[in-house]
Design a protein around this motif. Structure first.
Motif, PDB file in Angstrom:
ATOM      1  N   UNK A   1     -34.189  26.797 -36.350  1.00  0.00           N
ATOM      2  CA  UNK A   1     -33.402  26.907 -37.577  1.00  0.00           C
ATOM      3  C   UNK A   1     -32.150  26.054 -37.409  1.00  0.00           C
ATOM      4  N   UNK A   2     -31.893  25.163 -38.366  1.00  0.00           N
ATOM      5  CA  UNK A   2     -30.670  24.358 -38.370  1.00  0.00           C
ATOM      6  C   UNK A   2     -29.792  24.872 -39.508  1.00  0.00           C
ATOM      7  N   UNK A   3     -28.665  25.451 -39.179  1.00  0.00           N
ATOM      8  CA  UNK A   3     -27.788  26.078 -40.168  1.00  0.00           C
ATOM      9  C   UNK A   3     -26.372  25.478 -40.049  1.00  0.00           C
ATOM     10  N   UNK A   4     -26.077  24.492 -40.834  1.00  0.00           N
ATOM     11  CA  UNK A   4     -26.808  23.881 -41.938  1.00  0.00           C
ATOM     12  C   UNK A   4     -26.660  22.364 -41.862  1.00  0.00           C
ATOM     13  N   UNK A   5     -27.358  21.646 -42.743  1.00  0.00           N
ATOM     14  CA  UNK A   5     -27.350  20.185 -42.721  1.00  0.00           C
ATOM     15  C   UNK A   5     -25.939  19.617 -42.855  1.00  0.00           C
ATOM     16  N   UNK A   6     -25.131  20.207 -43.705  1.00  0.00           N
ATOM     17  CA  UNK A   6     -23.782  19.702 -43.925  1.00  0.00           C
ATOM     18  C   UNK A   6     -22.867  19.851 -42.730  1.00  0.00           C
ATOM     19  N   UNK A   7     -23.306  20.611 -41.712  1.00  0.00           N
ATOM     20  CA  UNK A   7     -22.453  20.885 -40.557  1.00  0.00           C
ATOM     21  C   UNK A   7     -22.924  20.240 -39.264  1.00  0.00           C
TER      22      UNK A   7
ATOM     23  N   UNK B   1     -35.090  29.154 -31.856  1.00  0.00           N
ATOM     24  CA  UNK B   1     -33.814  28.503 -31.557  1.00  0.00           C
ATOM     25  C   UNK B   1     -33.024  28.435 -32.850  1.00  0.00           C
ATOM     26  N   UNK B   2     -31.833  28.995 -32.842  1.00  0.00           N
ATOM     27  CA  UNK B   2     -30.975  29.001 -34.027  1.00  0.00           C
ATOM     28  C   UNK B   2     -29.781  28.099 -33.733  1.00  0.00           C
ATOM     29  N   UNK B   3     -29.738  26.942 -34.403  1.00  0.00           N
ATOM     30  CA  UNK B   3     -28.632  26.005 -34.209  1.00  0.00           C
ATOM     31  C   UNK B   3     -27.482  26.457 -35.104  1.00  0.00           C
ATOM     32  N   UNK B   4     -26.493  27.062 -34.463  1.00  0.00           N
ATOM     33  CA  UNK B   4     -25.371  27.655 -35.190  1.00  0.00           C
ATOM     34  C   UNK B   4     -24.292  26.597 -35.421  1.00  0.00           C
ATOM     35  N   UNK B   5     -24.600  25.638 -36.292  1.00  0.00           N
ATOM     36  CA  UNK B   5     -23.668  24.534 -36.536  1.00  0.00           C
ATOM     37  C   UNK B   5     -22.428  24.986 -37.294  1.00  0.00           C
ATOM     38  N   UNK B   6     -22.506  26.139 -37.948  1.00  0.00           N
ATOM     39  CA  UNK B   6     -21.346  26.638 -38.682  1.00  0.00           C
ATOM     40  C   UNK B   6     -20.472  27.529 -37.813  1.00  0.00           C
ATOM     41  N   UNK B   7     -20.868  27.688 -36.540  1.00  0.00           N
ATOM     42  CA  UNK B   7     -20.057  28.368 -35.520  1.00  0.00           C
ATOM     43  C   UNK B   7     -19.617  29.768 -35.934  1.00  0.00           C
ATOM     44  N   UNK B   8     -20.605  30.605 -36.284  1.00  0.00           N
ATOM     45  CA  UNK B   8     -20.311  32.007 -36.595  1.00  0.00           C
ATOM     46  C   UNK B   8     -21.225  32.918 -35.770  1.00  0.00           C
ATOM     47  N   UNK B   9     -21.218  32.791 -34.436  1.00  0.00           N
ATOM     48  CA  UNK B   9     -22.131  33.605 -33.621  1.00  0.00           C
ATOM     49  C   UNK B   9     -21.871  35.099 -33.747  1.00  0.00           C
ATOM     50  N   UNK B  10     -20.626  35.480 -34.055  1.00  0.00           N
ATOM     51  CA  UNK B  10     -20.328  36.910 -34.194  1.00  0.00           C
ATOM     52  C   UNK B  10     -21.100  37.522 -35.356  1.00  0.00           C
ATOM     53  N   UNK B  11     -21.198  36.782 -36.456  1.00  0.00           N
ATOM     54  CA  UNK B  11     -21.931  37.283 -37.619  1.00  0.00           C
ATOM     55  C   UNK B  11     -23.417  37.405 -37.285  1.00  0.00           C
ATOM     56  N   UNK B  12     -23.962  36.386 -36.617  1.00  0.00           N
ATOM     57  CA  UNK B  12     -25.378  36.425 -36.242  1.00  0.00           C
ATOM     58  C   UNK B  12     -25.654  37.571 -35.274  1.00  0.00           C
TER      59      UNK B  12
ATOM     60  N   UNK C   1     -34.334  35.208 -29.237  1.00  0.00           N
ATOM     61  CA  UNK C   1     -33.476  34.432 -30.136  1.00  0.00           C
ATOM     62  C   UNK C   1     -32.423  33.703 -29.304  1.00  0.00           C
ATOM     63  N   UNK C   2     -32.430  32.372 -29.401  1.00  0.00           N
ATOM     64  CA  UNK C   2     -31.530  31.546 -28.602  1.00  0.00           C
ATOM     65  C   UNK C   2     -30.621  30.749 -29.528  1.00  0.00           C
ATOM     66  N   UNK C   3     -29.305  30.873 -29.302  1.00  0.00           N
ATOM     67  CA  UNK C   3     -28.340  30.144 -30.115  1.00  0.00           C
ATOM     68  C   UNK C   3     -27.961  28.840 -29.427  1.00  0.00           C
ATOM     69  N   UNK C   4     -27.971  27.762 -30.185  1.00  0.00           N
ATOM     70  CA  UNK C   4     -27.366  26.520 -29.714  1.00  0.00           C
ATOM     71  C   UNK C   4     -25.991  26.445 -30.335  1.00  0.00           C
TER      72      UNK C   4
END
Length: 202
Positions: free
Chosen positions: A131-137, A71-82, A96-99
């Motif tokens: 994966x939490x990407x990232x703490x600041x977000x 599970x990839x937590x896309x907190x920086x909201x860049x799913x296109x890059x991933x 691979x699952x995006x939150x």
């Protein structure tokens, strides 16, 4: 009252189980920190790729959970890059699952609804790694207040423990200006409360 010693309780303590031996334990929080642009997300995606195709870890250690989900937590909201990176690397994206934010612009784990959503995903998918990407977000409350950081990281620690998975939390370092990079990081190099370091287990 009875006060058991460590000798008395040691036999009842479960051993540490590793996703990546000596690097990412299962059921605990792992902090991944580096300077901006050093490749933190790149490394997290590579680990996700290896888990998805059952490829050994960078040091040659085998996958302990073949066929694991990530599970990839896309907190920086860049799913296109991933997505682009996943295609270039020919990843097994079925594992691979995006939150992503639902009905709003960002993920906020200060919001109980977002916490519940991640717990629901984890209980359903039984991931090898989150994966939490990232703490600041991931929190509108920031990363400096000890009480807020303790609450947030307590939630993530509990999630890793309940799901018995590795949890990789990406975090940024303080800006160094024009100073050169150093080989050894200290607790003072990380942004935010020192409790962030205290809560991580590896």
């Amino acid at each position: 009252p009875v006060f058991p010693s460590l000798r008395e309780i040691a036999g009842s303590l479960p051993p540490i189980e590793w996703l990546w031996p000596n690097w990412i334990p299962r059921g605990m929080l792992t902090l991944l920190g580096a300077a901006p642009g050093a490749g933190k997300s790149f490394l997290a995606m590579d680990l996700s790729r290896r888990i998805g195709i059952d490829e050994p870890f960078p040091d040659g250690a085998p996958q302990p959970l073949p066929g694991g989900n990530v599970i990839y937590v896309d907190a920086e909201s860049v799913p296109q890059i991933l997505s682009e990176r996943a295609q270039l690397w020919q990843m097994d994206t079925s594992r691979l699952y995006l939150m992503r934010p639902e009905g709003k612009l960002y993920i906020d784990f200060g919001d109980p609804a977002d916490r519940d959503h991640l717990v629901e995903i984890a209980l359903h998918l039984e991931p090898a790694l989150i994966v939490i990407d990232s703490l600041g977000s991931i929190s509108s409350k920031g990363e400096n207040n000890v009480e807020d950081v303790r609450d947030l990281l307590g939630f993530l620690n509990r999630l890793a423990l309940d799901a018995q998975c590795g949890l990789l939390l990406i975090h940024h370092l303080r800006k160094r200006g024009v100073l050169p990079l150093v080989d050894v990081l200290t607790v003072d190099d990380f942004r935010g409360s020192s409790h962030i370091i205290a809560m991580s287990r590896s």
